[in-house]
Design a protein around this motif. Sequence first.
Motif, short mmCIF file in Angstrom:
data_model
loop_
_atom_site.label_atom_id
_atom_site.label_comp_id
_atom_site.label_asym_id
_atom_site.label_seq_id
_atom_site.Cartn_x
_atom_site.Cartn_y
_atom_site.Cartn_z
N ASN A 1 0.81 -1.22 0.00
CA ASN A 1 0.00 0.00 0.00
C ASN A 1 0.84 1.27 0.00
OD1 ASN A 1 -2.45 -1.36 0.02
ND2 ASN A 1 -2.54 -1.43 2.24
N PHE A 2 2.07 1.20 0.49
CA PHE A 2 2.94 2.37 0.57
C PHE A 2 3.86 2.52 -0.63
CE2 PHE A 2 2.16 1.23 5.09
CZ PHE A 2 1.37 2.33 5.40
N LEU A 3 3.89 1.55 -1.51
CA LEU A 3 4.77 1.59 -2.68
C LEU A 3 4.01 2.20 -3.84
CD1 LEU A 3 6.29 -1.99 -2.34
CD2 LEU A 3 7.16 0.16 -1.38
N SER A 4 4.46 3.36 -4.29
CA SER A 4 3.69 4.12 -5.28
C SER A 4 3.94 3.69 -6.72
CB SER A 4 4.01 5.60 -5.13
OG SER A 4 5.39 5.82 -5.28
N ILE B 1 8.44 6.96 0.47
CA ILE B 1 7.78 5.80 1.07
C ILE B 1 7.81 5.88 2.59
CG2 ILE B 1 7.90 3.29 1.34
CD1 ILE B 1 9.07 3.27 -1.59
N LYS B 2 8.96 6.28 3.13
CA LYS B 2 9.09 6.42 4.59
C LYS B 2 8.08 7.43 5.12
CE LYS B 2 12.28 7.56 8.30
NZ LYS B 2 13.68 7.87 8.67
N SER B 3 7.91 8.56 4.43
CA SER B 3 6.94 9.57 4.86
C SER B 3 5.53 9.02 4.89
CB SER B 3 6.99 10.79 3.92
OG SER B 3 8.20 11.47 4.06
N ALA C 1 5.47 -5.82 -2.84
CA ALA C 1 6.22 -6.24 -1.66
C ALA C 1 6.35 -7.76 -1.72
CB ALA C 1 5.48 -5.82 -0.39
N LEU C 2 7.49 -8.24 -1.31
CA LEU C 2 7.75 -9.68 -1.34
C LEU C 2 7.60 -10.28 0.05
CD1 LEU C 2 10.96 -9.45 -3.52
CD2 LEU C 2 8.65 -10.03 -4.29
N PRO C 3 7.16 -11.53 0.13
CA PRO C 3 7.09 -12.18 1.44
C PRO C 3 8.49 -12.44 1.98
CG PRO C 3 6.62 -13.77 -0.28
CD PRO C 3 6.76 -12.42 -0.95
#
Length: 106
Positions: free
Chosen positions: A19-22, A85-87, A27-29
């Motif tokens: 959800n945070f990756l624009s 992403i951190k923000s 995302a990988l497990p």
Amino acid sequence: MALKIGEKRVKNAQELLSNFLSDGTPALPALALKDNKSNNWEPVGEENYFAIVQEEQGYLIAICDKNGIAKAIANWFSLQSKDAIKSKIVEAGNMEEYFGKLSLPV
């Protein structure tokens, strides 16, 4: 039983990080189980922290438990992408950053 619980926590962390990756990067497990001192496997922790690791290729971002066991990872981001992403994670995710040793899948 521990594996089923761990897999569910990994899936939730993977969805959360995605959800945070624009840029559409999935995302990988990562790790679903952790070893305790008596050689028994336990599910990865329920709590969510984020961690950032800098390598030559760029930045890796992980969702981990309080012990630094990575549940989901995404890599390799530029400094600018990592900061964005951190923000998002800090503002919308209301998560704390983990600063200890991070356990990653090899």
